[in-house]
Write an enzyme that holds these catalytic residues in place. Structure first.
Site, mmCIF file in Angstrom:
data_model
loop_
_atom_site.group_PDB
_atom_site.id
_atom_site.type_symbol
_atom_site.label_atom_id
_atom_site.label_comp_id
_atom_site.label_asym_id
_atom_site.label_seq_id
_atom_site.Cartn_x
_atom_site.Cartn_y
_atom_site.Cartn_z
ATOM 1 N N ASN A 7 -7.615 149.428 24.818
ATOM 2 C CA ASN A 7 -6.246 148.949 24.949
ATOM 3 C C ASN A 7 -6.005 148.699 26.431
ATOM 4 O O ASN A 7 -5.770 149.625 27.207
ATOM 5 C CB ASN A 7 -5.297 150.027 24.396
ATOM 6 N N ARG A 88 -7.055 145.574 21.577
ATOM 7 C CA ARG A 88 -5.656 145.235 21.299
ATOM 8 C C ARG A 88 -5.332 143.975 22.096
ATOM 9 O O ARG A 88 -5.543 143.919 23.316
ATOM 10 C CB ARG A 88 -4.762 146.379 21.762
ATOM 11 N N HIS A 177 4.442 144.977 18.488
ATOM 12 C CA HIS A 177 4.253 146.309 17.877
ATOM 13 C C HIS A 177 3.825 146.190 16.416
ATOM 14 O O HIS A 177 4.014 147.117 15.621
ATOM 15 C CB HIS A 177 5.572 147.140 17.881
ATOM 16 N N ARG A 238 13.510 147.848 29.766
ATOM 17 C CA ARG A 238 13.853 146.457 29.409
ATOM 18 C C ARG A 238 15.264 146.396 28.843
ATOM 19 O O ARG A 238 15.676 147.289 28.105
ATOM 20 C CB ARG A 238 12.887 145.912 28.349
ATOM 21 N N GLU A 381 -1.966 153.577 16.979
ATOM 22 C CA GLU A 381 -2.371 152.175 17.070
ATOM 23 C C GLU A 381 -3.882 152.030 17.196
ATOM 24 O O GLU A 381 -4.472 151.107 16.642
ATOM 25 C CB GLU A 381 -1.659 151.504 18.254
#
Ligand code: ADP
Length: 396
Positions: A7, A88, A177, A238, A381
């Protein structure tokens, strides 16, 4: 089989090595602050946990070091022992609706989506090239964050902008996601003893990045992130949803240019913009001391989430289960309770005892009287990427 998952983030590389027999993890770790004068290397095996500092400089060096550590720590004897490497990849545009074997054509396509994810896709690609330069003949698989959202209908993914912007520039909502939403939806269905296809679900991935997904019949039908991961919920740093007029105002009334505004909205806003920190644990500590900005940050964070839940309940028509995941979703009982107690219209009843019980497993936290089941389902993940990688390899 042995599958290595990489990742590659903007300033870090995380890895997990899986043995597919029982999906055990013989080694895992990460290198963070890659571009700083000194980076931190974490390398864990069953018997030892190493943390040390070293100058790394770039992603290729980081991946090279991690691969070599697998051998120097005797996790593997040679690179040939690896059966596949899963990466990923953040943006698969409107092309990739599932994981694919990395070929030159796939690499070209990933590169072509770089304008849509400038901070991620070039780095994801760099990870693949770094592996290729060190290891020959180990198949690599790209697993896309956007792929699960491929089923969102056009009326939900289109922005109300001139058609040409969609047709010529690919300006539309893609969602992110996806691996996590898909994984926790499947795991929760399994834990409930149901088929995912029978359920209407709202999955809440609440980490530093945060997004909501409406899942019906096992498919994503809407999600809160858009063309970029900036849209939607208030996040760690964010802004989430914002009147685009704010951007024009900043351009016309301050000295800020587009890059500076992008930086502001991505890294200086959200929880950090309001409370000065993106760490929910610190915000909770300050709430306990009645700090007004910490209280406001939590109120805003929760308010945005319940607005999306209300919207997605309308979109789904019926909701069977609400799933919490991500660092905040899994660990912050306070946030879960604040959200659930505001959902009386939907007949949600949280069990405060189950909610606060120390437990890191997949678990339900609703009162038997609740009209909607409430689950906390840890995301993984990397495991999901490893499983998708194996599926691609088995199809070869
Ligand atoms: P990322 O999106 O970077 O993977 P994570 O999923 O790790 O982020 O989530 C990070 C967030 O989870 C941070 O706001 C952190 O404070 C929060 N968090 C982690 N552990 C806890 C905890 N025990 N209680 C409350 N918040 C927590």
């Amino acid at each position: 089989m042995k599958v290595l998952v990489l990742n590659t983030g903007s300033s870090s590389v995380k890895f997990k090595l899986f043995s597919t027999k029982k999906w055990s993890v013989p080694a895992s770790g990460m290198i963070e602050n890659i571009f700083e004068p000194v980076s931190t290397v974490y390398f864990n095996t069953k018997n030892e946990q190493r943390i040390y500092s070293e100058k790394i400089g770039n992603h290729a060096n980081a991946i090279g070091l991690l691969l070599k550590m697998l051998i120097s720590h005797r996790v593997i004897i040679a690179f040939e022992e690896l059966d596949a490497i899963g990466h990923r990849v953040v943006h698969g545009g409107d092309l990739f609706c599932e994981a694919v074997l990395v070929t030159q054509e796939v690499k070209n396509k990933i590169a072509s989506f770089a304008p849509l994810a400038p901070l991620h896709n070039p780095i994801n690609l760099e990870g693949m090239l770094a592996v290729e330069s060190l290891i020959e003949n180990v198949p690599q698989v790209a697993v896309f964050d956007t792929a699960f959202h491929h089923t969102i209908p056009s009326y939900a993914y289109r922005y109300a902008l001139p058609n040409s912007l969609y047709e010529d520039l690919g300006i539309r909502r893609y969602g992110f996601h996806g691996t996590s939403h898909h994984y926790v939806a499947s795991q929760t269905a399994k834990a409930m003893g149901k088929e995912i296809h029978e359920l209407a679900m709202i999955t809440l991935h609440l980490g530093n990045g945060a997004s909501v997904c409406a899942v019906k019949g096992g498919k994503s039908i809407d999600t809160s992130m858009g063309m970029t991961p900036l849209e939607g919920l208030m996040m760690g740093s964010r802004s989430g949803d914002l009147d685009p007029g704010v951007i024009f105002y900043l351009m016309n009334h301050t000295q800020m240019n587009a890059d500076e505004i992008e930086h502001l909205l991505n890294t200086q806003s959200g929880l950090k913009g309001i409370a000065g920190t993106n760490d929910m644990r610190k915000i909770e500590e300050r709430i306990n001391k009645n700090d007004p900005l910490a209280i406001l940050a939590m109120e805003m964070f929760v308010y945005r989430i319940i607005k999306y839940i209300g919207a997605y309940a309308a979109v789904l028509g019926d909701v069977d289960v609400l799933v919490f995941t991500g660092g905040i979703g899994e660990h912050s009982a306070k946030t879960r309770e604040a959200i659930c107690t505001k959902l009386t219209l939907l007949g949600v009843q949280i069990d405060t005892h189950l909610n606060t019980r120390n437990n890191t497993l997949c678990r339900s936290i609703h009162d038997p009287s609740s009209k909607i089941a409430l689950w906390v389902t840890p995301t993984d993940e990397e495991l999901c990427i490893a499983k998708e990688t194996v599926q691609v390899i088995n199809r070869l």
